[in-house]
Design an enzyme around this catalytic site. Sequence first.
Site, mmCIF file in Angstrom:
data_model
loop_
_atom_site.group_PDB
_atom_site.id
_atom_site.type_symbol
_atom_site.label_atom_id
_atom_site.label_comp_id
_atom_site.label_asym_id
_atom_site.label_seq_id
_atom_site.Cartn_x
_atom_site.Cartn_y
_atom_site.Cartn_z
ATOM 1 N N LYS A 124 -43.403 52.838 81.692
ATOM 2 C CA LYS A 124 -42.827 51.532 82.011
ATOM 3 C C LYS A 124 -43.689 50.393 81.488
ATOM 4 O O LYS A 124 -43.168 49.344 81.124
ATOM 5 C CB LYS A 124 -42.657 51.387 83.529
ATOM 6 C CG LYS A 124 -41.456 52.124 84.079
ATOM 7 C CD LYS A 124 -41.088 51.561 85.442
ATOM 8 C CE LYS A 124 -39.776 52.105 85.964
ATOM 9 N NZ LYS A 124 -39.416 51.527 87.260
ATOM 10 N N LYS A 207 -33.692 60.739 79.142
ATOM 11 C CA LYS A 207 -33.083 60.753 80.479
ATOM 12 C C LYS A 207 -31.967 59.705 80.563
ATOM 13 O O LYS A 207 -32.111 58.622 80.011
ATOM 14 C CB LYS A 207 -34.198 60.419 81.481
ATOM 15 C CG LYS A 207 -33.858 60.635 82.923
ATOM 16 C CD LYS A 207 -35.017 60.198 83.807
ATOM 17 C CE LYS A 207 -35.008 58.700 84.034
ATOM 18 N NZ LYS A 207 -35.749 58.251 85.210
ATOM 19 N N LYS A 210 -30.452 53.727 84.092
ATOM 20 C CA LYS A 210 -29.777 52.436 84.236
ATOM 21 C C LYS A 210 -30.409 51.382 83.338
ATOM 22 O O LYS A 210 -29.825 50.342 83.094
ATOM 23 C CB LYS A 210 -29.765 51.998 85.699
ATOM 24 C CG LYS A 210 -31.093 51.953 86.403
ATOM 25 C CD LYS A 210 -30.894 51.657 87.899
ATOM 26 C CE LYS A 210 -31.567 52.685 88.767
ATOM 27 N NZ LYS A 210 -31.318 52.678 90.159
HETATM 28 P P1 AMP Z 1 -34.293 55.397 90.140
HETATM 29 O O1 AMP Z 1 -32.969 54.980 89.634
HETATM 30 O O2 AMP Z 1 -35.304 55.511 89.055
HETATM 31 O O3 AMP Z 1 -34.772 54.630 91.337
HETATM 32 O O4 AMP Z 1 -34.095 56.895 90.637
HETATM 33 C C1 AMP Z 1 -33.524 57.205 91.881
HETATM 34 C C2 AMP Z 1 -33.356 58.686 92.050
HETATM 35 O O5 AMP Z 1 -32.445 59.191 91.071
HETATM 36 C C3 AMP Z 1 -34.665 59.490 91.881
HETATM 37 O O6 AMP Z 1 -34.637 60.577 92.785
HETATM 38 C C4 AMP Z 1 -34.562 59.980 90.477
HETATM 39 O O7 AMP Z 1 -35.305 61.159 90.274
HETATM 40 C C5 AMP Z 1 -33.062 60.235 90.326
HETATM 41 N N1 AMP Z 1 -32.640 60.091 88.932
HETATM 42 C C6 AMP Z 1 -32.655 58.963 88.180
HETATM 43 N N2 AMP Z 1 -32.201 59.221 86.931
HETATM 44 C C7 AMP Z 1 -31.901 60.554 86.900
HETATM 45 C C8 AMP Z 1 -31.382 61.428 85.901
HETATM 46 N N3 AMP Z 1 -31.071 60.995 84.673
HETATM 47 N N4 AMP Z 1 -31.191 62.735 86.235
HETATM 48 C C9 AMP Z 1 -31.482 63.185 87.474
HETATM 49 N N5 AMP Z 1 -31.974 62.413 88.459
HETATM 50 C C10 AMP Z 1 -32.183 61.110 88.190
#
Ligand code: AMP
Length: 355
Positions: A124, A207, A210
Amino acid sequence: MSKVVPTPSAFTPRVFSGIQPSGGLTLGNYLGAIKRFVEIQDQGAFETIYCMVDMHAITVWQNPADLIRNTRELCAGFIASGIDPEKSILINQSQVPEHAQLGWIFNCVARMGWMQRMTQFKDKAGKNAQNASLGLFGYPALMAADILIYHATHVPVGEDQKQHLELTRDIAAKFNHDYGVDFFPLTRPVIEGVATRVMSLRDGAKKMSKSDPSDASRINMTDTADTIAKKIRKARTDSDTLPSESGGLAARPEARNLINIYAALSDQTVEQVLYEVGGKPFAAFKPMLADLSVAKLGPIGAEMARLIADPAEIDRLLTRGSERARNITAPILRQTYDIVGMVPPVPVGSAPWSG
Ligand code: AMP
Ligand code: TRP
């Protein structure tokens, strides 16, 4: 779907997890996190606490109007996906101040060397790490506090959070060791299922996120049926037909990703899916995946839209959630302060200057 079984321990079986309100929800968040949160809630073996981590989101710049909208939208996403605000405690991080208070204690437990190894910080902060916020660097200590302020025993997350959970255990172990107590549990990550790492639709090595600049790389939970179908039709693939066994996906990241998504959405294993679609070309499989995605995500998106239309109700639910949460967090913070040696406040009314 495998059942998560509490491990025998002195601690109440309790699940905590959080998602950042830093943009819309993606299919990666849904399959990697929220769908699992709902399953664990409904199994009933744990107390479940789910959190919109707005204090984590501001470790990188957030426009205030976007942050508040995204937090309410995330709350709507949780509920529309099946999180029941009665069965689970649903909260917004900044409304439960004990997270940040324990976070400070953990800033004093975690070591610089541990933090410097965190790959999410390196990703990041990018090349310009000197310009990153101090909060972005300290982020994993606050994450440990999110979890341990509840004495949570299990944390369901996607694969990308594994390192942060190892750090959480390191912080708990060092605190327990330094103060000679057995106060914080060594929390277990729950990283299970076929969709712990949903990949970008444009690049099978990245990955789904968002924050990806390309909207075509992800499916958003609020996308319309047409948009979902179009994104799947355009998803990058190779030109082979689908294999009949999972070994045939090894060197085909885009094919594997689409199969994983299909398996997760239909609650099947990869082998079951390949038994059904092995030998088909993508031209035949993609419409199947598009139909399934629209069938599963469409109702969630529609329910989100309905809930977002009443932000006052969302705010009321979050306020109620934080009251319930503080019944757990306030005593754990006080006990932590006692262990650390912080003078407790004298009960109101007995101080010479009061009243
Ligand atoms: P975040 O959007 O980074 O706050 O992620 C929130 C949750 O979603 C965390 O548990 C991440 O590990 C999961 N997550 C985010 N992106 C992915 C993805 N592409 N595949 C699987 N899990 C995800
Ligand atoms: N770091 C997580 C992410 O980026 C979000 C998060 C913050 C979290 N605190 C947490 C996840 C506690 C699980 C438990 O996705």
